[in-house]
Design a protein around this motif. Structure first.
Motif, PDB file in Angstrom:
ATOM      1  N   UNK A  29       0.662  -8.246  -5.047  1.00  0.00           N
ATOM      2  CA  UNK A  29       0.147  -9.281  -4.130  1.00  0.00           C
ATOM      3  C   UNK A  29      -1.153  -8.859  -3.470  1.00  0.00           C
ATOM      4  N   UNK A  30      -1.377  -7.548  -3.381  1.00  0.00           N
ATOM      5  CA  UNK A  30      -2.615  -7.042  -2.785  1.00  0.00           C
ATOM      6  C   UNK A  30      -3.660  -6.700  -3.830  1.00  0.00           C
ATOM      7  N   UNK A  31      -3.351  -6.953  -5.096  1.00  0.00           N
ATOM      8  CA  UNK A  31      -4.275  -6.619  -6.164  1.00  0.00           C
ATOM      9  C   UNK A  31      -4.344  -5.129  -6.445  1.00  0.00           C
ATOM     10  N   UNK A  32      -3.303  -4.389  -6.083  1.00  0.00           N
ATOM     11  CA  UNK A  32      -3.261  -2.951  -6.295  1.00  0.00           C
ATOM     12  C   UNK A  32      -2.390  -2.615  -7.498  1.00  0.00           C
ATOM     13  N   UNK A  33      -2.568  -1.427  -8.025  1.00  0.00           N
ATOM     14  CA  UNK A  33      -1.775  -1.005  -9.167  1.00  0.00           C
ATOM     15  C   UNK A  33      -0.319  -0.811  -8.738  1.00  0.00           C
ATOM     16  N   UNK A  64       0.812  -1.221   0.000  1.00  0.00           N
ATOM     17  CA  UNK A  64       0.000   0.000   0.000  1.00  0.00           C
ATOM     18  C   UNK A  64       0.846   1.273   0.000  1.00  0.00           C
ATOM     19  N   UNK A  65       2.125   1.141   0.362  1.00  0.00           N
ATOM     20  CA  UNK A  65       2.947   2.332   0.574  1.00  0.00           C
ATOM     21  C   UNK A  65       3.053   3.200  -0.685  1.00  0.00           C
ATOM     22  N   UNK A 100      12.245  -3.512  -7.472  1.00  0.00           N
ATOM     23  CA  UNK A 100      11.917  -4.938  -7.387  1.00  0.00           C
ATOM     24  C   UNK A 100      10.840  -5.204  -6.347  1.00  0.00           C
ATOM     25  N   UNK A 101      10.937  -4.543  -5.209  1.00  0.00           N
ATOM     26  CA  UNK A 101      10.094  -4.896  -4.068  1.00  0.00           C
ATOM     27  C   UNK A 101       8.679  -4.332  -4.147  1.00  0.00           C
ATOM     28  N   UNK A 102       8.549  -3.035  -4.381  1.00  0.00           N
ATOM     29  CA  UNK A 102       7.229  -2.414  -4.235  1.00  0.00           C
ATOM     30  C   UNK A 102       6.219  -2.814  -5.315  1.00  0.00           C
ATOM     31  N   UNK A 103       6.608  -3.010  -6.577  1.00  0.00           N
ATOM     32  CA  UNK A 103       5.627  -3.531  -7.534  1.00  0.00           C
ATOM     33  C   UNK A 103       5.118  -4.911  -7.153  1.00  0.00           C
ATOM     34  N   UNK A 104       6.021  -5.780  -6.668  1.00  0.00           N
ATOM     35  CA  UNK A 104       5.580  -7.104  -6.226  1.00  0.00           C
ATOM     36  C   UNK A 104       4.641  -6.995  -5.031  1.00  0.00           C
TER      37      UNK A 104
END
Length: 282
Positions: free
Chosen positions: A241-245, A181-182, A233-237
């Motif tokens: 995982x939360x179904x967010x853009x 969400x960040x 690498x981290x934030x798009x994944x």
């Protein structure tokens, strides 16, 4: 363990006060109660008093300020009576006014702890003390921190060795703090190749309990997962995982600081449960 043995074990443990029973402080206090410690805990929310009491924590309603009201001063004094170890877990965001006010917010606590005879303070700090430069940051690097971090360093200076320990936590992960969400949905963000410096709630609690149990005083530690994927690498994944853009990052390769937690592993022997932060997204 027999009842007699359990009673002896509990009475031989230090009494711990957790000042700030919020997202981190409450699970920490609960973990200490489970291990047999007598625990005092503070909250600023009246409804939370019942939660603390039901968890076996002696509750205190307390709101800090640079100049405590008579009621809060009395409450703080009562909370620290017969306490051996104080865990001070008040984030800088709690300080009224500017960041410069943060050390002054903590000063009355230091004075009250000294007056009450508290032997040790475990101060929960932040890796925000370090400048955002593209290199590894070890504990001694904070002395060259940018001016904006000066209040954080002044706050840490209130808890000197050999009796107290400072733990600088990385970015917090865990229940209620889903990393996805960040930055979700944000576009063309900078520093895509900067490493993330994160720590899971389980390790925050585990490490702080470990320090109290083994009486590891007189140190300043970085506390962070050993794995440092890039923001790109981290934030798009995490968002996916939360179904967010997922967020996107600019193609430039500017980096940032990497928090080195070698010292805390070496001196405490604590084994992190979540060193692979990508696995926490599972």
């Amino acid at each position: 363990m027999t009842n007699a043995a359990a009673s002896f074990h509990s009475s031989s443990l230090p009494t711990v006060a957790v000042l700030g029973c919020g997202w981190l402080g409450l699970p920490l206090a609960q973990a200490l109660v489970k291990e047999g410690y007598r625990v005092h805990g503070s909250t600023t929310t009246p409804l939370q008093l019942l939660t603390l009491r039901d968890a076996g924590i002696r509750p205190f309603l307390l709101r800090l300020s640079a100049k405590l009201s008579p009621i809060d001063a009395d409450t703080l004094s009562a909370m620290l009576q017969e306490v051996d170890v104080l865990v001070l877990n008040i984030p800088p965001s709690r300080a009224a006014g500017s960041a410069e006010a943060y050390p002054e917010l903590l000063q009355p606590v230091v004075e009250a702890a000294d007056h009450a005879g508290v032997q040790h303070i475990l101060y929960v700090s932040t890796t925000g003390v370090y400048p955002d430069e593209p290199r590894a940051m070890r504990e001694t690097d904070a002395q060259a921190a940018i001016d904006a971090a000066a209040p954080l360093l002044r706050a840490e200076a209130l808890f000197p060795a050999p009796h107290h320990t400072v733990v600088r936590l990385g970015g917090l992960l865990g229940p209620g703090r889903a990393a996805g969400r960040f930055l979700a949905g944000r576009q063309d963000l900078p520093q895509g190749d900067a490493p993330v410096n994160l720590i899971h709630l389980d390790d925050c609690v585990g490490l702080l309990c470990h320090i109290i149990e083994l009486e590891i005083w007189g140190h300043t530690f970085n506390a962070c997962a050993a794995n440092h994927p890039t923001r790109r690498e981290f934030y798009p994944q995490a968002a996916a995982r939360l179904g967010l853009q997922p967020p996107t990052f600019l193609p430039e390769s500017a980096g940032g600081k990497l928090i080195d937690s070698t010292l805390v592993r070496k001196l405490t022997g604590y084994t992190f449960q979540h060193d692979d932060v990508l696995a926490t997204l599972g």
